[in-house]
Enzyme design. Structure first.
Site, PDB file in Angstrom:
ATOM      1  CE1 TYR A 136     -45.756 -43.178 -15.754  1.00  0.00           C
ATOM      2  CE2 TYR A 136     -47.847 -43.355 -14.593  1.00  0.00           C
ATOM      3  CZ  TYR A 136     -46.942 -42.615 -15.344  1.00  0.00           C
ATOM      4  OH  TYR A 136     -47.232 -41.300 -15.666  1.00  0.00           O
ATOM      5  CE  LYS A 141     -44.270 -40.479 -13.787  1.00  0.00           C
ATOM      6  NZ  LYS A 141     -43.360 -39.502 -14.415  1.00  0.00           N
TER       7      LYS A 141
HETATM    8  N1  LIG Z   1     -50.642 -38.726 -19.909  1.00  0.00           N
HETATM    9  C1  LIG Z   1     -51.037 -38.789 -18.652  1.00  0.00           C
HETATM   10  O1  LIG Z   1     -52.200 -39.095 -18.341  1.00  0.00           O
HETATM   11  C2  LIG Z   1     -50.079 -38.472 -17.539  1.00  0.00           C
HETATM   12  C3  LIG Z   1     -50.592 -38.391 -16.239  1.00  0.00           C
HETATM   13  C4  LIG Z   1     -49.725 -38.103 -15.193  1.00  0.00           C
HETATM   14  C5  LIG Z   1     -48.390 -37.898 -15.461  1.00  0.00           C
HETATM   15  N2  LIG Z   1     -47.917 -37.984 -16.740  1.00  0.00           N
HETATM   16  C6  LIG Z   1     -46.487 -37.733 -16.959  1.00  0.00           C
HETATM   17  O2  LIG Z   1     -46.330 -36.714 -17.919  1.00  0.00           O
HETATM   18  C7  LIG Z   1     -45.054 -36.861 -18.568  1.00  0.00           C
HETATM   19  C8  LIG Z   1     -45.234 -36.792 -20.061  1.00  0.00           C
HETATM   20  O3  LIG Z   1     -46.023 -37.901 -20.466  1.00  0.00           O
HETATM   21  P1  LIG Z   1     -46.949 -37.899 -21.760  1.00  0.00           P
HETATM   22  O4  LIG Z   1     -48.285 -38.320 -21.326  1.00  0.00           O
HETATM   23  O5  LIG Z   1     -46.770 -36.664 -22.534  1.00  0.00           O
HETATM   24  O6  LIG Z   1     -46.305 -39.154 -22.539  1.00  0.00           O
HETATM   25  P2  LIG Z   1     -45.807 -39.361 -24.039  1.00  0.00           P
HETATM   26  O7  LIG Z   1     -46.681 -38.642 -25.013  1.00  0.00           O
HETATM   27  O8  LIG Z   1     -45.600 -40.820 -24.187  1.00  0.00           O
HETATM   28  O9  LIG Z   1     -44.378 -38.618 -24.038  1.00  0.00           O
HETATM   29  C9  LIG Z   1     -43.310 -39.126 -23.308  1.00  0.00           C
HETATM   30  C10 LIG Z   1     -42.048 -38.455 -23.797  1.00  0.00           C
HETATM   31  O10 LIG Z   1     -40.928 -38.989 -23.076  1.00  0.00           O
HETATM   32  C11 LIG Z   1     -39.946 -39.353 -24.022  1.00  0.00           C
HETATM   33  N3  LIG Z   1     -39.035 -40.370 -23.512  1.00  0.00           N
HETATM   34  C12 LIG Z   1     -39.291 -41.631 -23.100  1.00  0.00           C
HETATM   35  N4  LIG Z   1     -38.162 -42.251 -22.754  1.00  0.00           N
HETATM   36  C13 LIG Z   1     -37.153 -41.354 -22.935  1.00  0.00           C
HETATM   37  C14 LIG Z   1     -35.753 -41.382 -22.762  1.00  0.00           C
HETATM   38  N5  LIG Z   1     -35.114 -42.489 -22.343  1.00  0.00           N
HETATM   39  N6  LIG Z   1     -35.034 -40.269 -23.034  1.00  0.00           N
HETATM   40  C15 LIG Z   1     -35.651 -39.156 -23.454  1.00  0.00           C
HETATM   41  N7  LIG Z   1     -36.966 -39.062 -23.688  1.00  0.00           N
HETATM   42  C16 LIG Z   1     -37.697 -40.163 -23.436  1.00  0.00           C
HETATM   43  C17 LIG Z   1     -40.724 -39.828 -25.233  1.00  0.00           C
HETATM   44  O11 LIG Z   1     -39.881 -39.876 -26.369  1.00  0.00           O
HETATM   45  P3  LIG Z   1     -40.183 -40.869 -27.637  1.00  0.00           P
HETATM   46  O12 LIG Z   1     -41.180 -40.147 -28.514  1.00  0.00           O
HETATM   47  O13 LIG Z   1     -38.846 -41.019 -28.283  1.00  0.00           O
HETATM   48  O14 LIG Z   1     -40.725 -42.145 -27.078  1.00  0.00           O
HETATM   49  C18 LIG Z   1     -41.758 -38.724 -25.289  1.00  0.00           C
HETATM   50  O15 LIG Z   1     -41.215 -37.561 -25.864  1.00  0.00           O
HETATM   51  C19 LIG Z   1     -44.487 -38.181 -18.037  1.00  0.00           C
HETATM   52  O16 LIG Z   1     -43.606 -37.917 -16.961  1.00  0.00           O
HETATM   53  C20 LIG Z   1     -45.715 -38.907 -17.521  1.00  0.00           C
HETATM   54  O17 LIG Z   1     -45.407 -39.861 -16.539  1.00  0.00           O
HETATM   55  C21 LIG Z   1     -48.724 -38.264 -17.777  1.00  0.00           C
END
Ligand SMILES: NC(=O)c1ccc[n+]([C@@H]2O[C@H](COP(=O)([O-])OP(=O)(O)OC[C@H]3O[C@@H](n4cnc5c(N)ncnc54)[C@H](OP(=O)(O)O)[C@@H]3O)[C@@H](O)[C@H]2O)c1
Length: 250
Positions: A166, A170
């Site tokens: 991961y 990034k």
């Molecule tokens: N949460 C944090 O603390 C955090 C911090 C820094 C950065 N981020 C970044 O923020 C972004 C959103 O993350 P989140 O925290 O909202 O995570 P999340 O709730 O797990 O959502 C991730 C989303 O990506 C989708 N996804 C995964 N694989 C995919 C694929 N092959 N094709 C299309 N969609 C796909 C998932 O779909 P499904 O529902 O079908 O699995 C879900 O809609 C990511 O880039 C993550 O790295 C998050």
């Protein structure tokens, strides 16, 4: 004129909230999701709030679905104003979560989504983004991929034990962002990376200390930058600093 935004991985978490906030600013939002049931449900929910929200099927690891999504955007809108590359996976915990504990299978799987998928989606939609008046591309990254943070002993990032997939995916997103920004620097298109901050979503078992609404704010900010805004930057939540938001060192 309709302003159209496509957000990948928008059926839940930060992507869904990003769609909600962009729709509240009057944009037509295309909620990208790989699972039609979840995608339709998310779009229905936003429409019930008055948003112009539509589900678009897009699995970022499936080039056919990406091509079909691009063809649909072209036939329905002709252009695309905002692309938010938000979809990502962590790969889960392997062993004790240290650099040497992960498998290559997981490393490949995470890169397929977080890096290769992001590039594939961007390339497929770039012709439509070029046709817009002043498009914005936002790559949702993470401070865990900041080389500066990881090597600064005073940064919270330096204390974090991390497997390779991961975090390094990034870091790759950072370079990808910079290279697209360089390619497009003589156009009105701006390309930036967003840092949501540690946000409570399914990605981390809801252990984050920020809400999804807050986590979406950096993406929304970068998606709505004015003409004199920056390109090729990493911007968002500043962990452990006085200011809430600002530029993050790569
Ligand atoms: N949460 C944090 O603390 C955090 C911090 C820094 C950065 N981020 C970044 O923020 C972004 C959103 O993350 P989140 O925290 O909202 O995570 P999340 O709730 O797990 O959502 C991730 C989303 O990506 C989708 N996804 C995964 N694989 C995919 C694929 N092959 N094709 C299309 N969609 C796909 C998932 O779909 P499904 O529902 O079908 O699995 C879900 O809609 C990511 O880039 C993550 O790295 C998050």
């Amino acid at each position: 004129m309709t302003t159209t935004a496509l957000i990948t991985g928008a059926n839940k978490g930060i992507g869904y909230e990003t769609a909600r906030q962009l729709a509240a600013r009057g944009m037509t939002v295309l909620l990208g999701a790989r699972n039609p049931e979840l995608g339709h449900a998310a779009a229905d929910k936003l429409r019930a709030e008055g948003a112009d929200a539509r589900f678009i099927r897009i699995d970022v690891t499936d080039e056919e679905s990406i091509a079909a999504a691009a063809a649909r955007v072209e036939s329905e809108f002709g252009t695309l104003d905002v692309l938010i590359n938000n979809a990502a996976i962590t790969g889960g915990l392997e062993g004790d979560g240290t650099a040497s504990s992960g498998t290559l299978t997981t490393l490949r799987r995470v890169y397929e989504t977080n890096v290769f998928g992001l590039v594939a989606v961007t390339n497929a939609l770039l012709p439509l983004l070029r046709r817009a008046e002043a498009a914005r591309i936002v790559n949702v990254s993470s401070e865990v991929g900041s080389l500066a943070g990881r090597t600064d002993p005073n940064s919270p990032m330096a204390q974090m034990v991390s497997a390779i997939p991961y975090s390094s995916s990034k870091t790759a997103v950072s370079m990808v962002t910079v290279l697209y920004a360089m390619e497009l620097r003589d156009t009105p298109i701006k390309v930036n990376a967003a840092n949501p901050g540690y946000t409570a979503t399914d990605l981390n078992g809801h252990s984050g200390f920020r809400t999804a609404e807050q986590g979406a704010e950096p993406s929304v900010h970068l998606a709505t930058l004015p003409a004199d805004g920056p390109t090729g930057t990493f911007w968002g939540y500043l962990w452990g600093q006085d200011e809430e938001y600002g530029v993050i060192a790569w």
